[in-house]
Design a protein around this motif. Structure first.
Motif, mmCIF file in Angstrom:
data_model
loop_
_atom_site.group_PDB
_atom_site.id
_atom_site.type_symbol
_atom_site.label_atom_id
_atom_site.label_comp_id
_atom_site.label_asym_id
_atom_site.label_seq_id
_atom_site.Cartn_x
_atom_site.Cartn_y
_atom_site.Cartn_z
ATOM 1 N N THR A 183 -4.570 -5.243 6.668
ATOM 2 C CA THR A 183 -4.683 -4.016 7.470
ATOM 3 C C THR A 183 -3.586 -3.961 8.531
ATOM 4 O OG1 THR A 183 -6.170 -5.085 9.029
ATOM 5 C CG2 THR A 183 -7.192 -3.855 7.232
ATOM 6 N N CYS A 184 -3.321 -2.743 9.001
ATOM 7 C CA CYS A 184 -2.344 -2.525 10.075
ATOM 8 C C CYS A 184 -2.717 -1.187 10.731
ATOM 9 C CB CYS A 184 -0.925 -2.500 9.505
ATOM 10 S SG CYS A 184 -0.557 -1.013 8.575
ATOM 11 N N CYS A 227 -3.015 1.851 8.059
ATOM 12 C CA CYS A 227 -4.153 1.984 7.137
ATOM 13 C C CYS A 227 -5.495 1.845 7.861
ATOM 14 C CB CYS A 227 -4.021 1.042 5.945
ATOM 15 S SG CYS A 227 -3.819 -0.685 6.339
ATOM 16 N N LYS A 250 0.821 -1.216 0.000
ATOM 17 C CA LYS A 250 0.000 0.000 0.000
ATOM 18 C C LYS A 250 0.859 1.272 0.000
ATOM 19 C CE LYS A 250 -4.106 -2.013 2.187
ATOM 20 N NZ LYS A 250 -5.069 -1.879 3.314
ATOM 21 N N CYS A 303 2.068 2.020 4.079
ATOM 22 C CA CYS A 303 2.372 0.929 5.009
ATOM 23 C C CYS A 303 2.772 -0.305 4.205
ATOM 24 C CB CYS A 303 1.166 0.624 5.907
ATOM 25 S SG CYS A 303 -0.304 0.101 5.002
ATOM 26 N N CYS A 331 1.278 -3.210 4.124
ATOM 27 C CA CYS A 331 0.181 -4.138 3.855
ATOM 28 C C CYS A 331 0.104 -4.470 2.370
ATOM 29 C CB CYS A 331 -1.152 -3.526 4.277
ATOM 30 S SG CYS A 331 -1.334 -3.456 6.050
HETATM 31 ZN ZN LIG Z 1 -1.572 -1.214 6.441
#
Ligand SMILES: [Zn+2]
Length: 430
Positions: free
Chosen positions: A31-32, A35, A12, A15, A17
């Motif tokens: 996700t993290c 994001c 992304k 990040c 991801c």
């Molecule tokens: Zn992320």
């Protein structure tokens, strides 16, 4: 026009991801904290996404801002957990480019990079209507291309958008899957009689268009609707409208009472980006030959029509492969144009870009021998029969059209002889 395109980088925008929202098995698996917009999470800009944005800008003839930065654009919506979107405000990576259309050039105001939002899913769960949020798309790199008000018709808007998709796919930086939202179109439409004057004091935003046909139809509808209002001496309301494909009409989505205040300011978590000459020349070295030049070359060298070549390939790597193929075809003194047609008519079974060009040319050679015998021999036979029967020809021309049956019979007898030869030939080979 404003066009949003999701880049297909591995990760992304800010990040690590995975960037693959369309193939994710479940919602919210990529996700993290970054994001998901959790407090304290720090974004780190994706270098590849920046390079691809600059690459696109260069392809569109843009100038590049040597010192660029990311800004926060504030607004509230449930699919945007931070309460702001990281975008670019006054220093987009690229500015002042253009795309040629058959109606004239369309100037590009800017090409900037931002992050996509999450996706809202409105569903029925246990009998209750609920809105669910999928953050797999949150933070996916999103390029936005904005044009000057140079587009004068729905047809030109459509041509512009198609060309944009062609260029982006050629660079292989996005799949531009419009149905899934990988490429989204937005037209800002207003009407006036005298185009030399300043722009009208209103504009209607036609948003979330996901097909070229809908773009054209939506604009056509708007032009008629706005003309009716203007003819009455009124001004169309400044608003955002959607397009309903079933009814073929546009409809009000949102009326803006006042201009939105996004309170842009530089994102303090991301240092400004210095695009020095060394980096810029590295990016420039990855730019392929322009599509226009390539088509011109193929047209002159191999007698190919751009419309038919367009159907053959998407990326520049594929175009490079075709370059090799056309060269071999020319060396073998075969017709590249006929090859393209055979390919379009699916007569050639091997896979372009996967099998060796030499193998494909071999297959094409076999095809041309059979094809050529058939076409040319029939022509020769017909000419021969017509020459040998002048009275039947003049009968036909003077209105006795039934004499064609006599001529067809004669052609069939001659053709049968040739067919017998061909079948015999094939039987010997079998
Ligand atoms: Zn992320």
């Amino acid at each position: 026009m404003e066009t949003h395109i999701e880049l297909k980088t591995a990760s992304k925008m800010f990040c690590g991801c995975k960037n693959d929202p369309f193939h994710a098995g479940r919602p919210n698996i990529y996700t993290c904290p970054v994001c998901l917009g959790l407090p304290g999470a720090l974004p780190v800009a994706n270098k590849k996404a920046i390079e691809w944005t600059i690459k696109l800008g260069l392809m569109l003839g843009c100038k590049i801002n040597k010192l660029s930065k990311f800004d926060r654009k504030h607004y509230f919506y449930p699919d945007l957990p931070k309460g702001y979107q990281i975008s670019q405000y006054d220093t987009p990576f690229c500015y002042e480019g253009k795309i040629e259309t058959s109606f004239g050039p369309v100037k590009i105001t800017r090409v900037h990079l931002e992050e996509d939002t999450g996706k809202l899913l409105h569903q029925n769960v246990n009998g209750r209507g609920v809105s669910l949020i999928d953050f797999n798309r949150s933070g996916v790199p999103l390029v936005e291309i904005v044009t000057e008000p140079d587009i004068r018709s729905a047809a030109q808007a459509k041509e512009y958008a198609k060309k944009m998709r062609q260029i982006v796919r050629y660079l292989d930086i996005s799949d531009c899957d419009m149905e899934k939202g990988g490429m989204r179109l937005e037209a800002n439409i207003s009407l006036q009689k005298d185009t030399s004057k300043e722009l009208p004091n209103y504009k209607v935003e036609l948003k979330n268009i996901n097909s070229f046909r809908f773009l054209e139809r939506g604009i056509e509808y708007e032009l008629e609707r706005q003309e009716e209002i203007l003819e009455k001496g009124e001004t169309p309301v400044q608003e955002t409208r959607g397009y309903n494909a079933e009814k073929d009409v546009t409809f009000t989505q949102r009326t803006k009472e006042e201009a939105a205040d996004y309170r842009y300011f530089p994102d303090p978590d991301i240092p400004p980006i210095n695009i020095n000459n060394k980096w810029l020349s590295e990016i420039k070295s990855t730019i392929p030959e322009s599509l226009d030049l390539r088509f011109k070359k193929w047209q002159e060298k191999y007698n190919l029509k751009p419309e038919s070549i367009e159907l053959l390939f998407e990326t520049s790597a594929e175009a490079d492969w075709l370059d090799k193929l056309f060269e071999i075809i020319a060396e073998e003194k075969l017709s590249a144009e006929k090859f393209v047609n055979s390919r379009i008519n699916k007569k050639i079974q091997l896979n372009l870009f996967e099998d060796r060009p030499e193998a494909i040319v071999e297959q094409y050679k076999k095809l041309t021998t059979v094809d050529d015998i058939k076409d040319e021999d029939l022509k020769i036979i017909i000419d021969k029969v017509l020459k040998a029967n002048p009275s039947a020809v003049s009968d036909y021309k003077s209105g006795k059209t039934q004499s064609i049956n006599f001529l067809v019979g004669a052609v069939m007898r001659e053709a049968k002889k040739k067919l017998l030869q061909l079948v015999e030939l094939a039987l010997n080979k079998a």
